[in-house]
Design a protein around this motif. Sequence first.
Motif, mmCIF file in Angstrom:
data_model
loop_
_atom_site.group_PDB
_atom_site.id
_atom_site.type_symbol
_atom_site.label_atom_id
_atom_site.label_comp_id
_atom_site.label_asym_id
_atom_site.label_seq_id
_atom_site.Cartn_x
_atom_site.Cartn_y
_atom_site.Cartn_z
ATOM 1 N N UNK A 86 0.810 -1.213 0.000
ATOM 2 C CA UNK A 86 0.000 0.000 0.000
ATOM 3 C C UNK A 86 0.839 1.255 0.000
ATOM 4 N N UNK A 87 0.213 2.371 -0.373
ATOM 5 C CA UNK A 87 0.917 3.645 -0.419
ATOM 6 C C UNK A 87 0.435 4.633 0.637
ATOM 7 N N UNK A 88 -0.560 4.250 1.433
ATOM 8 C CA UNK A 88 -1.083 5.153 2.464
ATOM 9 C C UNK A 88 -0.077 5.283 3.602
ATOM 10 N N UNK A 89 0.450 6.462 3.768
ATOM 11 C CA UNK A 89 1.524 6.722 4.730
ATOM 12 C C UNK A 89 1.131 6.347 6.156
ATOM 13 N N UNK A 90 -0.007 6.822 6.613
ATOM 14 C CA UNK A 90 -0.431 6.566 7.997
ATOM 15 C C UNK A 90 -0.652 5.080 8.232
ATOM 16 N N UNK A 91 -1.318 4.421 7.309
ATOM 17 C CA UNK A 91 -1.550 2.980 7.452
ATOM 18 C C UNK A 91 -0.228 2.228 7.501
ATOM 19 N N UNK A 92 0.706 2.590 6.651
ATOM 20 C CA UNK A 92 2.011 1.929 6.659
ATOM 21 C C UNK A 92 2.759 2.191 7.955
ATOM 22 N N UNK A 93 2.734 3.420 8.448
ATOM 23 C CA UNK A 93 3.416 3.725 9.706
ATOM 24 C C UNK A 93 2.860 2.865 10.836
ATOM 25 N N UNK A 94 1.556 2.758 10.908
ATOM 26 C CA UNK A 94 0.936 1.924 11.947
ATOM 27 C C UNK A 94 1.295 0.461 11.768
ATOM 28 N N UNK A 95 1.302 -0.008 10.530
ATOM 29 C CA UNK A 95 1.646 -1.406 10.249
ATOM 30 C C UNK A 95 3.092 -1.697 10.626
ATOM 31 N N UNK A 96 4.000 -0.783 10.306
ATOM 32 C CA UNK A 96 5.403 -0.959 10.651
ATOM 33 C C UNK A 96 5.578 -1.020 12.172
ATOM 34 N N UNK A 97 4.906 -0.103 12.872
ATOM 35 C CA UNK A 97 5.010 -0.069 14.334
ATOM 36 C C UNK A 97 4.475 -1.366 14.937
ATOM 37 N N UNK A 98 3.326 -1.807 14.465
ATOM 38 C CA UNK A 98 2.736 -3.058 14.949
ATOM 39 C C UNK A 98 3.688 -4.223 14.702
ATOM 40 N N UNK A 99 4.272 -4.280 13.518
ATOM 41 C CA UNK A 99 5.171 -5.379 13.176
ATOM 42 C C UNK A 99 6.420 -5.388 14.061
#
Length: 162
Positions: free
Chosen positions: A136-149
């Motif tokens: 995905x390209x959505x910045x906020x969603x990716x930031x949250x996904x990275x943090x969760x991971x």
Amino acid sequence: METLLPTATTLGAALSARNETLAVAESSSGGLVAAALLSVPGASAYFLGGAVVYTAAARSALVGLDEAAMTGLRSASEDYARLLARTVRTRHGATWGIAETGAAGPSGNRYGDAAGHSCLAVSGPVELVATIETGGTDRITNMRTFARALLDLLGDALAGRR
């Protein structure tokens, strides 16, 4: 951030119970991991410090990794994430160091990684690395996904998984 808090609470309790400490280096997650861990009451028992290492200048100033230390490495790679986790752990004298580096979006990074790419590392009694691609390209969603991971990877290390 609310979705990160239950995991951060569990990890904080585990670190406290084990009398272990943690240092954090983040890039594309922008400090969300540190914020989640620090939101837990009693975080001072385990959280020693951290940095958002978003540029080469920050990498040098905040964690002491200069161009010589980066020879043969590129940011947003598992090898760099591992080095960053080891370095932040050592510099803080922590039991565990964790690190994240990637491309949150909406575009990729200058190394050719697409938005949604992140490399994660845990360094301590157990070392783990992982790469995730959200697609995905959505910045906020990716930031949250990275943090969760990254929190999940720390949980795996604490549990001796992987």
